[in-house]
Write a protein that holds these residues in place. Structure first.
Motif, PDB file in Angstrom:
ATOM      1  N   ASN A 114     -37.077  15.041   9.831  1.00 45.44           N
ATOM      2  CA  ASN A 114     -37.958  14.326   8.919  1.00 45.44           C
ATOM      3  C   ASN A 114     -37.939  14.820   7.472  1.00 45.44           C
ATOM      4  OD1 ASN A 114     -39.145  12.444  10.847  1.00 45.44           O
ATOM      5  ND2 ASN A 114     -39.982  14.283  11.789  1.00 45.44           N
ATOM      6  N   TYR A 115     -37.285  15.939   7.218  1.00 46.78           N
ATOM      7  CA  TYR A 115     -37.226  16.490   5.866  1.00 46.78           C
ATOM      8  C   TYR A 115     -35.798  16.905   5.555  1.00 46.78           C
ATOM      9  CZ  TYR A 115     -42.295  16.774   6.171  1.00 46.78           C
ATOM     10  OH  TYR A 115     -43.619  16.472   6.317  1.00 46.78           O
ATOM     11  N   ASP A 154     -45.863  20.116  11.481  1.00 45.67           N
ATOM     12  CA  ASP A 154     -47.134  20.077  10.774  1.00 45.67           C
ATOM     13  C   ASP A 154     -47.127  21.249   9.799  1.00 45.67           C
ATOM     14  OD1 ASP A 154     -49.862  20.826  10.103  1.00 45.67           O
ATOM     15  OD2 ASP A 154     -50.523  19.450  11.674  1.00 45.67           O
ATOM     16  N   SER A 155     -47.054  20.939   8.505  1.00 47.28           N
ATOM     17  CA  SER A 155     -46.945  21.972   7.473  1.00 47.28           C
ATOM     18  C   SER A 155     -48.084  22.983   7.558  1.00 47.28           C
ATOM     19  CB  SER A 155     -46.923  21.312   6.092  1.00 47.28           C
ATOM     20  OG  SER A 155     -46.849  22.276   5.072  1.00 47.28           O
ATOM     21  N   GLN A 156     -49.290  22.513   7.764  1.00 46.26           N
ATOM     22  CA  GLN A 156     -50.439  23.414   7.823  1.00 46.26           C
ATOM     23  C   GLN A 156     -50.351  24.354   9.026  1.00 46.26           C
ATOM     24  OE1 GLN A 156     -52.404  23.685   5.268  1.00 46.26           O
ATOM     25  NE2 GLN A 156     -53.574  25.326   6.201  1.00 46.26           N
ATOM     26  N   LYS A 157     -49.972  23.808  10.194  1.00 43.90           N
ATOM     27  CA  LYS A 157     -49.818  24.652  11.387  1.00 43.90           C
ATOM     28  C   LYS A 157     -48.710  25.675  11.171  1.00 43.90           C
ATOM     29  CE  LYS A 157     -51.273  21.644  15.180  1.00 43.90           C
ATOM     30  NZ  LYS A 157     -50.773  20.936  16.378  1.00 43.90           N
ATOM     31  N   TRP A 158     -47.590  25.219  10.572  1.00 48.05           N
ATOM     32  CA  TRP A 158     -46.456  26.118  10.304  1.00 48.05           C
ATOM     33  C   TRP A 158     -46.901  27.305   9.460  1.00 48.05           C
ATOM     34  CZ3 TRP A 158     -41.038  25.780  11.292  1.00 48.05           C
ATOM     35  CH2 TRP A 158     -40.263  26.698  10.577  1.00 48.05           C
ATOM     36  N   MET A 190     -33.899  20.393  -2.020  1.00 50.98           N
ATOM     37  CA  MET A 190     -35.292  20.608  -2.400  1.00 50.98           C
ATOM     38  C   MET A 190     -35.393  21.802  -3.342  1.00 50.98           C
ATOM     39  SD  MET A 190     -37.399  19.978   1.157  1.00 50.98           S
ATOM     40  CE  MET A 190     -39.035  19.805   0.449  1.00 50.98           C
ATOM     41  N   LYS A 191     -36.390  21.776  -4.193  1.00 52.85           N
ATOM     42  CA  LYS A 191     -36.662  22.891  -5.101  1.00 52.85           C
ATOM     43  C   LYS A 191     -37.390  23.999  -4.338  1.00 52.85           C
ATOM     44  CE  LYS A 191     -35.097  20.955  -8.805  1.00 52.85           C
ATOM     45  NZ  LYS A 191     -33.808  21.387  -9.291  1.00 52.85           N
ATOM     46  N   LYS A 192     -37.258  25.220  -4.838  1.00 53.10           N
ATOM     47  CA  LYS A 192     -37.906  26.368  -4.204  1.00 53.10           C
ATOM     48  C   LYS A 192     -39.412  26.147  -4.089  1.00 53.10           C
ATOM     49  CE  LYS A 192     -36.205  30.437  -5.042  1.00 53.10           C
ATOM     50  NZ  LYS A 192     -35.866  31.769  -5.614  1.00 53.10           N
ATOM     51  N   SER A 193     -40.020  25.585  -5.123  1.00 47.85           N
ATOM     52  CA  SER A 193     -41.467  25.332  -5.094  1.00 47.85           C
ATOM     53  C   SER A 193     -41.834  24.316  -4.006  1.00 47.85           C
ATOM     54  CB  SER A 193     -41.957  24.855  -6.454  1.00 47.85           C
ATOM     55  OG  SER A 193     -41.306  23.653  -6.822  1.00 47.85           O
ATOM     56  N   GLU A 194     -40.965  23.349  -3.750  1.00 48.18           N
ATOM     57  CA  GLU A 194     -41.208  22.359  -2.693  1.00 48.18           C
ATOM     58  C   GLU A 194     -41.133  23.011  -1.311  1.00 48.18           C
ATOM     59  OE1 GLU A 194     -39.557  18.142  -4.288  1.00 48.18           O
ATOM     60  OE2 GLU A 194     -38.025  19.713  -4.082  1.00 48.18           O
ATOM     61  N   ILE A 195     -40.184  23.936  -1.142  1.00 48.17           N
ATOM     62  CA  ILE A 195     -40.057  24.661   0.128  1.00 48.17           C
ATOM     63  C   ILE A 195     -41.309  25.497   0.365  1.00 48.17           C
ATOM     64  CG2 ILE A 195     -38.795  26.510   1.326  1.00 48.17           C
ATOM     65  CD1 ILE A 195     -37.314  23.848   1.396  1.00 48.17           C
ATOM     66  N   ILE A 196     -41.769  26.200  -0.662  1.00 47.49           N
ATOM     67  CA  ILE A 196     -42.972  27.030  -0.513  1.00 47.49           C
ATOM     68  C   ILE A 196     -44.184  26.144  -0.209  1.00 47.49           C
ATOM     69  CG2 ILE A 196     -44.561  28.566  -1.730  1.00 47.49           C
ATOM     70  CD1 ILE A 196     -42.062  29.758  -3.130  1.00 47.49           C
ATOM     71  N   ASN A 197     -44.277  24.992  -0.836  1.00 43.69           N
ATOM     72  CA  ASN A 197     -45.370  24.071  -0.564  1.00 43.69           C
ATOM     73  C   ASN A 197     -45.307  23.558   0.882  1.00 43.69           C
ATOM     74  OD1 ASN A 197     -47.665  22.434  -1.387  1.00 43.69           O
ATOM     75  ND2 ASN A 197     -46.267  20.700  -1.286  1.00 43.69           N
ATOM     76  N   LEU A 198     -44.107  23.290   1.378  1.00 40.13           N
ATOM     77  CA  LEU A 198     -43.926  22.758   2.730  1.00 40.13           C
ATOM     78  C   LEU A 198     -44.065  23.827   3.811  1.00 40.13           C
ATOM     79  CD1 LEU A 198     -43.081  20.221   4.412  1.00 40.13           C
ATOM     80  CD2 LEU A 198     -40.714  21.015   4.156  1.00 40.13           C
ATOM     81  N   LEU A 199     -43.440  24.999   3.599  1.00 40.74           N
ATOM     82  CA  LEU A 199     -43.353  26.021   4.644  1.00 40.74           C
ATOM     83  C   LEU A 199     -44.164  27.289   4.355  1.00 40.74           C
ATOM     84  CD1 LEU A 199     -39.514  25.820   5.324  1.00 40.74           C
ATOM     85  CD2 LEU A 199     -41.352  24.627   6.528  1.00 40.74           C
ATOM     86  N   GLY A 200     -44.711  27.398   3.167  1.00 40.58           N
ATOM     87  CA  GLY A 200     -45.410  28.616   2.801  1.00 40.58           C
ATOM     88  C   GLY A 200     -44.434  29.652   2.263  1.00 40.58           C
ATOM     89  N   LYS A 201     -44.976  30.808   1.908  1.00 40.48           N
ATOM     90  CA  LYS A 201     -44.126  31.886   1.419  1.00 40.48           C
ATOM     91  C   LYS A 201     -43.268  32.395   2.569  1.00 40.48           C
ATOM     92  CE  LYS A 201     -47.071  33.268  -2.342  1.00 40.48           C
ATOM     93  NZ  LYS A 201     -47.818  34.327  -2.987  1.00 40.48           N
ATOM     94  N   PRO A 202     -42.027  32.776   2.277  1.00 36.34           N
ATOM     95  CA  PRO A 202     -41.146  33.273   3.338  1.00 36.34           C
ATOM     96  C   PRO A 202     -41.586  34.639   3.832  1.00 36.34           C
ATOM     97  CG  PRO A 202     -40.104  33.590   1.222  1.00 36.34           C
ATOM     98  CD  PRO A 202     -41.379  32.824   0.964  1.00 36.34           C
ATOM     99  N   ASP A 203     -41.067  35.014   5.001  1.00 37.20           N
ATOM    100  CA  ASP A 203     -41.333  36.348   5.534  1.00 37.20           C
ATOM    101  C   ASP A 203     -40.774  37.364   4.545  1.00 37.20           C
ATOM    102  OD1 ASP A 203     -42.282  34.990   7.756  1.00 37.20           O
ATOM    103  OD2 ASP A 203     -40.392  35.180   8.840  1.00 37.20           O
ATOM    104  N   MET A 205     -41.221  23.172  16.446  1.00 41.56           N
ATOM    105  CA  MET A 205     -41.308  22.187  15.367  1.00 41.56           C
ATOM    106  C   MET A 205     -39.987  21.986  14.623  1.00 41.56           C
ATOM    107  SD  MET A 205     -44.960  22.516  13.458  1.00 41.56           S
ATOM    108  CE  MET A 205     -45.523  24.192  13.650  1.00 41.56           C
ATOM    109  N   MET A 206     -38.978  22.806  14.899  1.00 48.86           N
ATOM    110  CA  MET A 206     -37.739  22.753  14.116  1.00 48.86           C
ATOM    111  C   MET A 206     -37.032  21.406  14.191  1.00 48.86           C
ATOM    112  SD  MET A 206     -37.041  25.060  12.017  1.00 48.86           S
ATOM    113  CE  MET A 206     -35.493  24.281  11.632  1.00 48.86           C
TER     114      MET A 206
END
Length: 120
Positions: free
Chosen positions: A59-60, A31-35, A65-78, A52-53
């Motif tokens: 499923n993905y 769940d992208s939002q929970k992540w 994927m583009k960097k912007s897609e990763i940020i949209n899916l997982l949020g900003k990295p640590d 969730m891994m």
């Protein structure tokens, strides 16, 4: 009598497999939002990303994927240990003692080149 023996053997095998896989396979649906909003300092959520891994990988297709897609899916990295070419997401406890994990995503020209899950 043979049918009863076969059923008994099947039940024993199911029990052994269930015991052997206990804690190894997680069933938490990605769940992208929970992540993105999980509190990694909370004892209740400390293994949520790890759980969730499997769903995320199944499923993905992260590679390509583009960097912007990763940020949209997982949020900003640590921010710790992440660079413009490598994103790291802390996964929390790996259900194996005090072992923890990370998702590492490597980019080449703003596109995911590869990703891996590490422990430790």
């Amino acid at each position: 009598m043979k049918k009863t023996t076969a059923i008994t053997i099947i039940l024993i095998l199911i029990f052994i497999l269930g015991f052997g896989l206990r804690g190894k396979v997680s069933g938490e649906k990605f769940d992208s939002q929970k992540w993105k909003t999980t509190d990694m300092n909370s004892e209740n959520d400390f293994s949520l990303r790890w759980d969730m891994m499997n769903s995320l990988r199944n499923n993905y297709n992260l590679n390509g994927m583009k960097k912007s897609e990763i940020i949209n899916l997982l949020g900003k990295p640590d921010s710790t240990f992440s660079t413009p070419k490598t994103f790291r997401y802390f996964l929390g406890y790996a259900h194996s003692g005090i072992d923890t994990g990370s998702l590492i995503i490597k980019f080449n020209d703003e596109t995911v080149e590869n990703h891996l899950v590490t422990r430790g």
